[in-house]
Design a protein around this motif. Structure first.
Motif, PDB file in Angstrom:
ATOM      1  N   THR A 222      40.676  30.872  40.741  1.00 39.49           N
ATOM      2  CA  THR A 222      41.017  30.080  39.556  1.00 39.49           C
ATOM      3  C   THR A 222      39.996  30.271  38.438  1.00 39.49           C
ATOM      4  O   THR A 222      40.319  30.108  37.262  1.00 39.49           O
ATOM      5  CB  THR A 222      41.109  28.576  39.886  1.00 39.49           C
ATOM      6  OG1 THR A 222      39.833  28.080  40.291  1.00 39.49           O
ATOM      7  CG2 THR A 222      42.141  28.306  40.971  1.00 39.49           C
ATOM      8  N   ALA A 223      38.762  30.592  38.801  1.00 35.14           N
ATOM      9  CA  ALA A 223      37.708  30.743  37.795  1.00 35.14           C
ATOM     10  C   ALA A 223      37.467  32.191  37.403  1.00 35.14           C
ATOM     11  O   ALA A 223      36.776  32.457  36.418  1.00 35.14           O
ATOM     12  CB  ALA A 223      36.403  30.149  38.334  1.00 35.14           C
ATOM     13  N   ALA A 224      38.028  33.133  38.169  1.00 35.77           N
ATOM     14  CA  ALA A 224      37.827  34.553  37.889  1.00 35.77           C
ATOM     15  C   ALA A 224      38.769  35.017  36.786  1.00 35.77           C
ATOM     16  O   ALA A 224      39.654  34.273  36.341  1.00 35.77           O
ATOM     17  CB  ALA A 224      38.058  35.363  39.164  1.00 35.77           C
ATOM     18  N   ASP A 225      38.585  36.262  36.351  1.00 38.36           N
ATOM     19  CA  ASP A 225      39.466  36.786  35.305  1.00 38.36           C
ATOM     20  C   ASP A 225      40.171  38.067  35.721  1.00 38.36           C
ATOM     21  O   ASP A 225      40.776  38.738  34.886  1.00 38.36           O
ATOM     22  CB  ASP A 225      38.675  37.016  34.006  1.00 38.36           C
ATOM     23  CG  ASP A 225      37.527  38.001  34.194  1.00 38.36           C
ATOM     24  OD1 ASP A 225      37.372  38.547  35.302  1.00 38.36           O
ATOM     25  OD2 ASP A 225      36.787  38.222  33.208  1.00 38.36           O
ATOM     26  N   PHE A 226      40.129  38.422  37.014  1.00 35.58           N
ATOM     27  CA  PHE A 226      40.841  39.621  37.453  1.00 35.58           C
ATOM     28  C   PHE A 226      42.346  39.391  37.405  1.00 35.58           C
ATOM     29  O   PHE A 226      42.819  38.255  37.450  1.00 35.58           O
ATOM     30  CB  PHE A 226      40.405  40.024  38.873  1.00 35.58           C
ATOM     31  CG  PHE A 226      40.899  39.101  39.965  1.00 35.58           C
ATOM     32  CD1 PHE A 226      42.131  39.301  40.570  1.00 35.58           C
ATOM     33  CD2 PHE A 226      40.121  38.032  40.390  1.00 35.58           C
ATOM     34  CE1 PHE A 226      42.583  38.455  41.571  1.00 35.58           C
ATOM     35  CE2 PHE A 226      40.556  37.180  41.396  1.00 35.58           C
ATOM     36  CZ  PHE A 226      41.803  37.394  41.991  1.00 35.58           C
ATOM     37  N   THR A 227      43.087  40.454  37.329  1.00 32.36           N
ATOM     38  CA  THR A 227      44.540  40.384  37.419  1.00 32.36           C
ATOM     39  C   THR A 227      45.007  41.342  38.504  1.00 32.36           C
ATOM     40  O   THR A 227      44.260  42.205  38.968  1.00 32.36           O
ATOM     41  CB  THR A 227      45.219  40.733  36.092  1.00 32.36           C
ATOM     42  OG1 THR A 227      44.821  42.054  35.684  1.00 32.36           O
ATOM     43  CG2 THR A 227      44.861  39.732  35.005  1.00 32.36           C
ATOM     44  N   GLY A 228      46.265  41.190  38.906  1.00 29.96           N
ATOM     45  CA  GLY A 228      46.810  42.021  39.960  1.00 29.96           C
ATOM     46  C   GLY A 228      46.488  41.464  41.333  1.00 29.96           C
ATOM     47  O   GLY A 228      45.855  40.415  41.479  1.00 29.96           O
ATOM     48  N   PRO A 229      46.902  42.182  42.376  1.00 32.66           N
ATOM     49  CA  PRO A 229      46.703  41.678  43.731  1.00 32.66           C
ATOM     50  C   PRO A 229      45.282  41.858  44.232  1.00 32.66           C
ATOM     51  O   PRO A 229      44.572  42.788  43.843  1.00 32.66           O
ATOM     52  CB  PRO A 229      47.677  42.535  44.557  1.00 32.66           C
ATOM     53  CG  PRO A 229      47.821  43.803  43.784  1.00 32.66           C
ATOM     54  CD  PRO A 229      47.704  43.419  42.342  1.00 32.66           C
ATOM     55  N   VAL A 230      44.874  40.945  45.119  1.00 32.03           N
ATOM     56  CA  VAL A 230      43.600  41.056  45.816  1.00 32.03           C
ATOM     57  C   VAL A 230      43.826  40.638  47.263  1.00 32.03           C
ATOM     58  O   VAL A 230      44.497  39.647  47.540  1.00 32.03           O
ATOM     59  CB  VAL A 230      42.505  40.209  45.134  1.00 32.03           C
ATOM     60  CG1 VAL A 230      42.807  38.722  45.226  1.00 32.03           C
ATOM     61  CG2 VAL A 230      41.137  40.506  45.700  1.00 32.03           C
ATOM     62  N   ASN A 231      43.322  41.439  48.183  1.00 36.18           N
ATOM     63  CA  ASN A 231      43.476  41.142  49.605  1.00 36.18           C
ATOM     64  C   ASN A 231      42.415  40.143  50.059  1.00 36.18           C
ATOM     65  O   ASN A 231      41.257  40.237  49.667  1.00 36.18           O
ATOM     66  CB  ASN A 231      43.340  42.419  50.438  1.00 36.18           C
ATOM     67  CG  ASN A 231      44.477  43.390  50.179  1.00 36.18           C
ATOM     68  OD1 ASN A 231      45.560  42.999  49.760  1.00 36.18           O
ATOM     69  ND2 ASN A 231      44.226  44.664  50.448  1.00 36.18           N
TER      70      ASN A 231
END
Length: 312
Positions: A222-231
């Motif tokens: 919720t606090a990060a700014d990555f997009t796309g999938p993460v395992n």
């Protein structure tokens, strides 16, 4: 402080997620059908997420910094969410699953045996969406769970007007009686009673995550700014024999195995095909994982101490 909406959040790691967001000082709104009351201090909107008009009315003029969707299973649900939350949130995080990589459920790129599967194997920005399939049929959805998740991710990635991230969770364990899948209890009960565990002769490893660690990762997302999938998986894959031996040691018993052919169904964590995930991307983004063998014995002990489920 962020304004965070959690869709679902009434049980297991979703309930833990809500509590941790609240403890961190965020303003939390929970949306579900109201089977479980929200904690004190958490806004609770009781509405069916599949009813678009009712969802729009319940939200009224509310806006959020982040939405965390715990219960999106189909592209139809994702499309409703994309429309309803357009202009209402800047970030949307969907809880997805390791099952999106199951080669038995889709034509996927071949991953060499022993190589952890990366997020690129299923790209939601290019995945085909078929809205006209019978997604409202419970039997169809159960049989096509993995494809429903793949297409839900695809809709949110392709048409959502917000930054979209999906968290693809490994098999979630821990919590004793709170673990609603019953998979760890299955092994604990059978091994304790001396009953055979059905396995494939050449069972392949899979990956796991503790429910508290998954809640931690979702808070981080919720606090990060990555997009796309993460395992999302703890370090250290285990095959069914490794897994059962850890259960057996905690139970003070010996595991008994019954081998079935590769094309027959076996116990929950015996796999005759490879799709154990890599967690390298989450690590590069800054999340630190535990080792499965560090927490699994405690999770087994908690399950062994929990009241046994009634048998029919």
């Amino acid at each position: 402080m962020q304004r965070i909406c959690v869709i679902g959040g009434s049980r297991y790691f979703g309930k833990l997620l809500v509590g941790r967001l609240q403890t961190a000082g965020h303003q939390v709104t929970v949306i579900n059908r109201g089977s479980t009351p929200a904690p004190a201090g958490v806004e609770h909107l009781v509405v069916d997420r599949d009813d678009e008009a009712a969802l729009m009315a319940a939200l009224d003029a509310r806006t959020f910094d982040v939405v965390v969707d715990q219960v999106c299973y189909t592209p139809v649900q994702a499309a409703i969410a994309a429309r309803v939350f357009s202009g209402r949130t800047r970030r949307y995080v969907m809880t997805s699953t390791i099952e999106v990589y199951d080669p038995a459920t889709a034509a996927l790129p071949t991953v060499p045996l022993g190589t952890p599967v990366s997020e690129e194997s299923v790209d939601p920005t290019t995945w085909h969406v078929a809205m006209d399939l019978p997604w409202h049929d419970d039997a169809y959805l159960e049989a096509h769970y993995a494809e429903g998740k793949r297409q839900a991710e695809a809709v949110l990635a392709q048409v959502g007007s917000f930054a979209f991230a999906s968290v693809r969770s490994a098999h979630v364990l821990g919590g004793g009686a709170r673990e609603f899948t019953g998979r760890l209890a299955h092994y604990a009960e059978r091994i304790t009673r001396g009953e055979g565990i059905t396995v494939h002769a050449k069972a392949l490893p899979t990956v796991f995550i503790h429910y508290q660690e998954l809640a931690d990762l979702l808070v981080w997302a919720t606090a990060a700014d990555f997009t796309g999938p993460v395992n999302a998986c703890s370090d250290g894959p285990l095959d069914v024999y490794d897994f059962a031996e850890i259960v057996a040691r905690q139970a003070g018993r010996e595991a008994v195995y019954r081998t079935v052919p590769e094309d027959e169904e076996a116990s929950p964590f015996s796999f005759d095909r490879h799709y154990a995930m890599s967690n390298a991307r989450a690590k590069l983004l800054g999340f630190s994982f535990s080792r499965t063998t560090d927490w699994l014995p405690g999770a087994v002990a908690e399950t062994l101490a929990a009241p046994a489920a009634p048998h029919a």
